[in-house]
Scaffold this active site. Structure first.
Site, PDB file in Angstrom:
ATOM      1  N   GLU A  40      -4.443  22.747 -31.491  1.00  0.00           N
ATOM      2  CA  GLU A  40      -3.350  21.812 -31.740  1.00  0.00           C
ATOM      3  C   GLU A  40      -3.027  21.599 -33.224  1.00  0.00           C
ATOM      4  O   GLU A  40      -3.049  20.489 -33.711  1.00  0.00           O
ATOM      5  CB  GLU A  40      -3.676  20.450 -31.125  1.00  0.00           C
ATOM      6  CG  GLU A  40      -3.851  20.489 -29.626  1.00  0.00           C
ATOM      7  CD  GLU A  40      -4.037  19.096 -29.043  1.00  0.00           C
ATOM      8  OE1 GLU A  40      -3.294  18.785 -28.094  1.00  0.00           O
ATOM      9  OE2 GLU A  40      -4.905  18.360 -29.525  1.00  0.00           O
ATOM     10  N   VAL A  41      -2.714  22.660 -33.924  1.00  0.00           N
ATOM     11  CA  VAL A  41      -2.347  22.495 -35.332  1.00  0.00           C
ATOM     12  C   VAL A  41      -0.840  22.248 -35.421  1.00  0.00           C
ATOM     13  O   VAL A  41      -0.036  23.023 -34.915  1.00  0.00           O
ATOM     14  CB  VAL A  41      -2.728  23.744 -36.149  1.00  0.00           C
ATOM     15  CG1 VAL A  41      -2.408  23.529 -37.617  1.00  0.00           C
ATOM     16  CG2 VAL A  41      -4.204  24.049 -35.955  1.00  0.00           C
TER      17      VAL A  41
END
EC number: 3.2.1.52
Lengths: 559, 532
Positions: free
Chosen positions: A353-354
């Protein structure tokens, strides 16, 4: 383990003991209240065994045990002796579990024992390989198998390593039940057992909420009751950094919810690791980067990317800054420390989840992207970072686990990397892809236990969803690359107040899926065994929540 | 204001009208922390006063009608002293009543009572005073005061200058616990009562028996629990357990409303009382199974009259909940004797008439016992001719449905209790407390007179999936959201987002007080829960 080990092995009085009596022709008609059984679990022919062993042969021959005469001891031929404190501690623990609640009722040499039925006086534990691994740490390749024979005059537990012996002791304790007079009994039994998967984990999140050490220890204890063997410690995240680093103490000084009351000191970590080891549980820490790192930035300047609003820094920060050499210097030192503090051969590096928006806003990053020829593809920048990080961690002699995005983005992984599949919907395809690429993998997608819902959602974890890690299209070789799974209890809505009842016995469903044979899927039998297993956890002081309307002989004594 | 309408305490002996005194000293400054549920009128300044645990005491005002010896307040002083000073381990907390009594005589000299409003709390330099018409209002005021006190970083205690006038929006603010589907040990019930007082709930609706088990140990019919409880020794409530619950509740201003649900939900009754339940038939022979209470036998009504007579003497509250929900007619239909009775009574094949007949008889029994009945909405739905003072309990359906029901029932002049939006046993991911908070109990079409007939609401924690292991974190702080809806002014509490930080703060207070209240979202409490 601080929680009172009140208890004793129990089986629903109406349940298991009667079930066994049905094997006696002369007692077959002895039933007084069939109606009550509607509300209580019907006894399973496998009693309260959980997770179900690979091979079980139960007989109707019952033996008595008394707390006075019974002992657990090393077998003569065992390669582990009294110096093997891991086993000695386990003997005491399981003796307490079997007899703890009823010690005072036991009188030596009196009553029923003399009157007739056979007595079991000893459980001999026999470690069969030359190196019992008493002082070692469990690992992904550890031998966890065991064989248990309960018969007169004594029971024998054979295991190549201590890890199998620990599981065998748990199984033995699950075979003991109370007859209607409160006498401990066990039936003559032969069990041969080993786990289907090597990696059977629980993820706890100590960043969204701080989890006091004793809660973590209580859950390790409960994991052992369910033969789970990996504690995945998601120790830091955006919200807080409770890990007290020797090298960078300011990380928790500034990044924890409170620098003294909400941190894990090196001594705390040591305690968790050792407590886990004594129960055959690996402790795998996760230090998730480059996203999920807001709390890191508080104690480590220039680590996070400054976000821009137009041409000026906005004052907020994004993921780890991947373009500075100082970032990698920091990571080298940090993971060098981690590699010595946590003995397990693996560390989890996150990588999920960047959010690219901050990177996009930052002009220095844009320049760097151009220099590197990444164009506008920020996943290339992410991969650039992860690749460097993986190389750094590889120099510490550790293997690594990463969330599935890292694989999806095409990062070059070491052959022993473990890809952690967590995104629901298409998880099966993902398992297929990862294994087709030749990587080892574990599954968590169907087992996000923080997503609660009304009623018996454990059945979904057990069966309804594609909750079998090998349930995907692929070759036998690919299936072999699936080494297990993890139940994840993310911490947004969980802390010490509700963690234990929310996790247990729901995680027990996952535990059986990961331990027992793939064809163990009879949901009725499962319900009946699990009901009694949950009451056993309650009797052992663990507030495991109920499956449905019913009761336990010994209800939870806390509030 | 807690004495209006429905509220009644059977054995209450403390006299009315009193006030009491709290000593506080000099000044400083700090922002005011929240109070949950939000008081009706609340003003405070940044002027703050330190509290010295050693010098602080509670006393009765000179003109107070209640004085030392009033059991409710004497006990409340002791309780709230340690709730206000959780860190303090000095002499005060250990010496108990007599010490406070002695201090109190010193306190009289500095008293200057104000008798402006009932339920009025005023904190100013040197003293705080709390005026209330009844002890029940005073207990609420003490709770409010305890929430006003805070500690600075050095651990010193402070309270800001504050004026509060407060009263509940609804007189009935309840929590239902179900001790039949799972047995809930007495200590867990007592803990729930503690937490209820912190949220100003005032009714413990004890759904004590149901199909799965009959844990109430009856004096008149001991076989009911001997055969109907999960276990006749370990899973029952003895008479002294019940008394303990009632007395613990009374000291906290909480009524105990027992529910003996019939004619459905009675499987467990049948084990200890033969011929009570209807034998179901399969064709022309009894199938061995049993259905609801048998309404065709006179012995049924004799039994119910005797049982309810006992219940009405054991539980002092002037109300009894008689259930009456979810009656399955299939067993009645199968039974030839019941069908014959239907013919005799001229009910035809309308089994709702049979059920109405039964409920009417049961309600009449309670009327004869000088108790007022509360019944689930089903009873009204099939039978609109029940005594006018009976309270109807709405439990079904969507907001649109229960609004319609509210209109219909109040139009018929019946008093109503709302539970439908607060079935808190239904859990889901995320911040579902927001749904409980945004309920508008009076948002239905009807006159002002009709609205007055809504006497309150109730949070229901049904027990299919709940026992002592998970009750507390499931109940708190989710029930607290409903508590504010039932106590506070709706206009001042219309924003969920504004309520959020105050509820978070309150949740940490609950944790500090030893209540295992679960988190609302990410974050931390200064003092985390220390159990497992």
């Amino acid at each position: 383990m601080t929680s009172p080990l009140q208890l004793a092995l129990l089986l629903l009085a109406l349940g298991f003991s009667r079930g066994l009596q049905h094997h006696y022709p002369d007692q077959a008609d002895q039933v007084d209240g069939e109606a009550e059984l509607e509300l209580v679990a019907e006894p399973s022919k496998f009693g309260s065994l959980w997770p179900l062993p690979q091979k079980v042969k139960l007989s109707a021959v019952s033996l008595k045990l008394t707390g006075v005469s019974f002992q657990i001891a090393d077998a003569k031929g065992s390669s582990a002796g009294s110096g093997c404190s891991l086993l000695q501690d386990a003997y005491r623990r399981y003796y307490e579990y079997v007899f703890g609640g009823a010690k005072r009722q036991q009188q030596p040499g009196k009553g029923r024992r003399a009157a007739g039925p056979a007595v079991l006086t000893e459980l001999q534990v026999w470690i069969t390989s030359p190196d019992p691994e008493c002082d070692g740490y469990p690992g992904v390749a550890s031998d966890e198998s065991y064989e248990l024979t309960v018969d007169q005059p004594y029971a024998v537990l054979k295991a190549p390593k201590v890890w199998g012996a620990l599981h065998g002791l748990e199984t033995f304790s699950q075979l003991v039940y109370e007859d209607e007079y409160g006498v401990k009994s066990i039936n003559s039994t032969t069990i041969s057992d080993f786990p289907r998967f090597a990696h059977r984990g629980i993820l706890l999140d100590s960043a969204r909420h701080f989890l006091p050490i004793k809660v973590i220890l209580a859950n390790l204890e409960t994991m052992a009751m369910n033969k789970l063997n990996v504690f995945h410690w998601h120790i830091t995240d955006d919200q807080s950094f409770p890990y007290l680093s020797r090298t960078f103490p300011q990380l928790s000084q500034q990044g924890a919810y409170h620098p003294y009351t909400h941190v894990y000191t090196p001594a705390d970590v040591k305690m968790v690791v050792e407590f886990g080891r004594l129960r055959g549980i690996r402790v795998i820490p996760e230090f998730d980067t480059p996203g999920h790192t807001q709390s890191w930035g508080k104690g480590q300047t220039d680590l996070l990317t400054p976000c821009y609003s137009g041409s000026k820094p906005s004052g907020s920060f994004g993921p780890v800054n991947p373009i500075l050499n100082t970032t990698y210097d920091f990571m080298s030192q940090f993971f060098k420390e981690i590699s010595t503090v946590f003995p397990d051969a693996y560390v989890h590096l996150g990588g999920d989840e960047v959010d690219f928006s901050c990177w996009k806003s930052n002009p220095d990053i844009q320049t760097f992207m151009d220099q590197q020829g990444f164009g506008k593809d920020f996943s290339k920048l992410e991969s650039f970072y992860i690749q460097k990080l993986l190389n750094i961690v590889a120099t510490t002699q550790k293997g690594y686990m990463i969330w599935q995005e890292v694989f999806d983005n095409g990062v070059q992984l070491k052959p022993d990397a473990v890809v952690h599949v967590w995104i629901g919907g298409g998880a099966n395809d993902e398992m297929g892809k990862v294994t087709a690429a030749g990587y080892t993998t574990i599954l968590s997608a169907p087992w996000y236990l923080d997503y609660i819902s009304y009623a018996q959602d454990w059945q979904k974890y057990y069966k309804v969803e594609p909750a079998d890690p090998q349930d995907f299209k692929g070759t036998e070789e690919q299936k072999k690359l699936v080494i297990g799974g993890e139940a994840c209890l993310w911490g947004e809505y969980v802390d010490a107040t509700n963690l234990t009842p929310r996790l247990w016995p729901r995680a027990s469903a996952v535990a059986e899926r990961l331990w027992s044979a793939a064809d163990v899927t009879d949901i009725n039998d499962t319900f009946n065994r699990l009901s009694v297993h949950r009451c056993r956890m309650v009797a052992r002081g663990i507030p495991a929540q109920p499956l449905f309307s019913s009761y336990c002989p010994r209800e939870y004594k806390g509030v | 204001m807690e004495t209006t309408g429905l509220v009644s305490f059977g054995r209450y002996t403390c006299s009315h009208l009193y006030f009491l005194l709290l000593i506080v000293l000099p000044l400083g400054q700090h922002t005011v922390e929240g109070v949950w549920p939000l008081p009706q009128i609340f003003t405070s300044s940044i002027e703050r006063y330190p509290l010295n645990p050693q010098a602080f005491y509670f006393g009765y005002g000179r003109q107070s009608a209640a004085q030392f010896g009033c059991s409710v307040l004497d006990a409340a002083f002791i309780r709230y002293y340690s709730l206000i000073f959780p860190d303090y381990t000095g002499k005060h907390s250990t010496t108990g009543k007599s010490h406070i009594g002695k201090k109190q005589s010193v306190g009289f000299d500095v008293l200057s009572p104000s008798l402006l409003f009932p339920d009025n709390l005023s904190v100013s330099a040197g003293k705080a005073s709390l005026n209330a018409e009844t002890v029940w209002g005073a207990v609420r005021g003490l709770e409010t005061f305890s929430q006003l006190v805070y500690q600075d970083d050095f651990g010193s205690y402070f309270v800001n200058q504050t004026e509060i006038d407060d009263f509940p929006r609804f007189p009935f603010r309840g929590i239902l616990l179900d001790t039949s589907r799972h047995f809930i040990p007495v200590h867990a019930i007592l803990k729930t009562l503690d937490a209820m007082a912190y949220s100003k709930f005032n009714v413990f609706h004890w759904h004590i028996v149901d199909d799965p088990s009959f844990p109430y140990q009856s004096q008149t019919f001991p076989d009911l629990s001997r055969k109907g409880a999960f276990h006749p020794m370990t899973h029952i409530y003895t008479q002294s357990d019940v008394r303990r619950v009632i007395s613990h509740a009374r000291l906290r201003g909480i009524r105990v409303l027992p529910e003996f649900d019939s004619p459905g939900h009675t499987k467990s009754w049948g084990k200890g009382q033969s011929d009570l339940l209807t034998p179901c038939y399969s064709g022309s022979t009894p199938s061995g199974a049993f259905g609801p209470v048998n309404p065709a036998l006179p012995s049924t009504y004799q039994f119910m009259a005797t049982l309810l007579k006992e219940v009405s003497s054991v539980f002092p509250d002037s109300y009894i909940h008689l259930g009456g929900d979810e009656v399955n007619f299939s067993c009645w239909k199968s039974n030839p004797d019941v069908r014959a009775f239907m013919q005799k009574m001229g009910f035809g094949v309308d089994f709702t008439k049979l059920e109405a007949f039964y409920m009417e008889n049961i309600v009449n029994i309670t009327t004869f016992l000088n108790k007022t009945a509360i019944v689930w909405q089903d009873v009204f739905d099939y039978h609109e001719l029940i005594p006018k003072d009976t309270v109807l309990h709405i439990w079904k359906g969507s907001p649109a449905n229960y609004r319609k029901e509210l209109s219909r029932m109040t139009k018929a002049g019946m008093r109503v209790l709302l539970a439908a939006p607060w079935y808190i046993n239904h859990i889901s991911y995320g911040q579902d407390w927001r749904n409980y908070y945004t309920v508008q109990p009076l948002n239905f079409s009807g006159t002002a007179e009709q609205k007055k007939l809504v006497i309150g609401g109730e949070v229901c924690m049904w027990g299919e999936y709940v026992d002592a292991t998970n009750l507390t974190p499931r109940l708190w702080p989710r029930a607290s959201a409903a508590a504010e809806r039932l106590w506070s002014d709706e206009k001042q509490t219309s924003s969920v987002d504004k309520a959020f930080p105050r509820l978070q703060d309150f949740r940490c207070k609950l944790v500090r007080r030893g209540i295992r209240a679960e988190p609302l979202y990410v974050g931390h409490c200064k003092h985390e829960y220390q159990g497992v």
